[in-house]
Design a protein around this motif. Structure first.
Motif, PDB file in Angstrom:
ATOM      1  N   PHE A  95       0.832  -1.200   0.000  1.00 54.04           N
ATOM      2  CA  PHE A  95       0.000   0.000   0.000  1.00 54.04           C
ATOM      3  C   PHE A  95       0.871   1.257   0.000  1.00 54.04           C
ATOM      4  CE2 PHE A  95      -2.180   3.369   2.377  1.00 54.04           C
ATOM      5  CZ  PHE A  95      -3.245   3.584   1.513  1.00 54.04           C
ATOM      6  N   ALA A  96       1.943   1.252   0.787  1.00 48.41           N
ATOM      7  CA  ALA A  96       2.833   2.412   0.857  1.00 48.41           C
ATOM      8  C   ALA A  96       3.500   2.664  -0.497  1.00 48.41           C
ATOM      9  CB  ALA A  96       3.877   2.212   1.946  1.00 48.41           C
ATOM     10  N   LEU A 104       2.387   1.743  -3.458  1.00 48.36           N
ATOM     11  CA  LEU A 104       1.357   2.211  -4.392  1.00 48.36           C
ATOM     12  C   LEU A 104       0.973   3.659  -4.116  1.00 48.36           C
ATOM     13  CD1 LEU A 104      -0.948  -0.928  -4.621  1.00 48.36           C
ATOM     14  CD2 LEU A 104       0.603  -0.036  -6.368  1.00 48.36           C
ATOM     15  N   LEU A 105       0.919   4.029  -2.852  1.00 46.97           N
ATOM     16  CA  LEU A 105       0.576   5.401  -2.491  1.00 46.97           C
ATOM     17  C   LEU A 105       1.645   6.379  -2.971  1.00 46.97           C
ATOM     18  CD1 LEU A 105      -1.485   7.150  -1.017  1.00 46.97           C
ATOM     19  CD2 LEU A 105      -0.158   6.826   1.063  1.00 46.97           C
ATOM     20  N   VAL A 106       2.907   6.045  -2.764  1.00 51.20           N
ATOM     21  CA  VAL A 106       4.003   6.918  -3.204  1.00 51.20           C
ATOM     22  C   VAL A 106       4.003   7.048  -4.720  1.00 51.20           C
ATOM     23  CG1 VAL A 106       6.525   7.070  -3.375  1.00 51.20           C
ATOM     24  CG2 VAL A 106       5.465   6.510  -1.198  1.00 51.20           C
ATOM     25  N   THR A 117       1.482   6.534  -6.801  1.00 49.99           N
ATOM     26  CA  THR A 117       0.268   7.229  -7.234  1.00 49.99           C
ATOM     27  C   THR A 117       0.381   8.732  -7.035  1.00 49.99           C
ATOM     28  OG1 THR A 117      -1.051   5.286  -6.681  1.00 49.99           O
ATOM     29  CG2 THR A 117      -2.224   7.363  -6.939  1.00 49.99           C
ATOM     30  N   ILE A 118       0.846   9.152  -5.880  1.00 50.75           N
ATOM     31  CA  ILE A 118       0.987  10.590  -5.612  1.00 50.75           C
ATOM     32  C   ILE A 118       1.986  11.218  -6.561  1.00 50.75           C
ATOM     33  CG2 ILE A 118       1.831  12.274  -3.922  1.00 50.75           C
ATOM     34  CD1 ILE A 118       0.563  10.493  -1.753  1.00 50.75           C
TER      35      ILE A 118
END
Length: 64
Positions: free
Chosen positions: A3-4, A6-8, A10-11
């Protein structure tokens, strides 16, 4: 952990695309300086994304 990552990613991608999209909607007089500014901001986003990915990876290795 995934998740981390993917979050990085994506942002970073959203920020880069948003910058390019906003830069396209400028007046004709800004054409020359905008191209340089977009290049600089894109480079900043790429370096930031790589740094964040390295940081998240390092954190994951240390905590696991």
């Amino acid at each position: 952990m995934k998740f981390a990552f993917l979050l990085v990613i994506t942002i970073g991608v959203v920020s880069l695309l948003s910058t390019i999209f906003v830069a396209r909607n400028v007046e004709a007089n800004y054409g020359k300086s905008t191209k340089r500014n977009v290049t600089n901001l894109s480079a900043i986003y790429i370096v930031l994304l790589l740094g964040l990915l390295i940081g998240v990876t390092w954190y994951a290795i240390v905590t696991l």
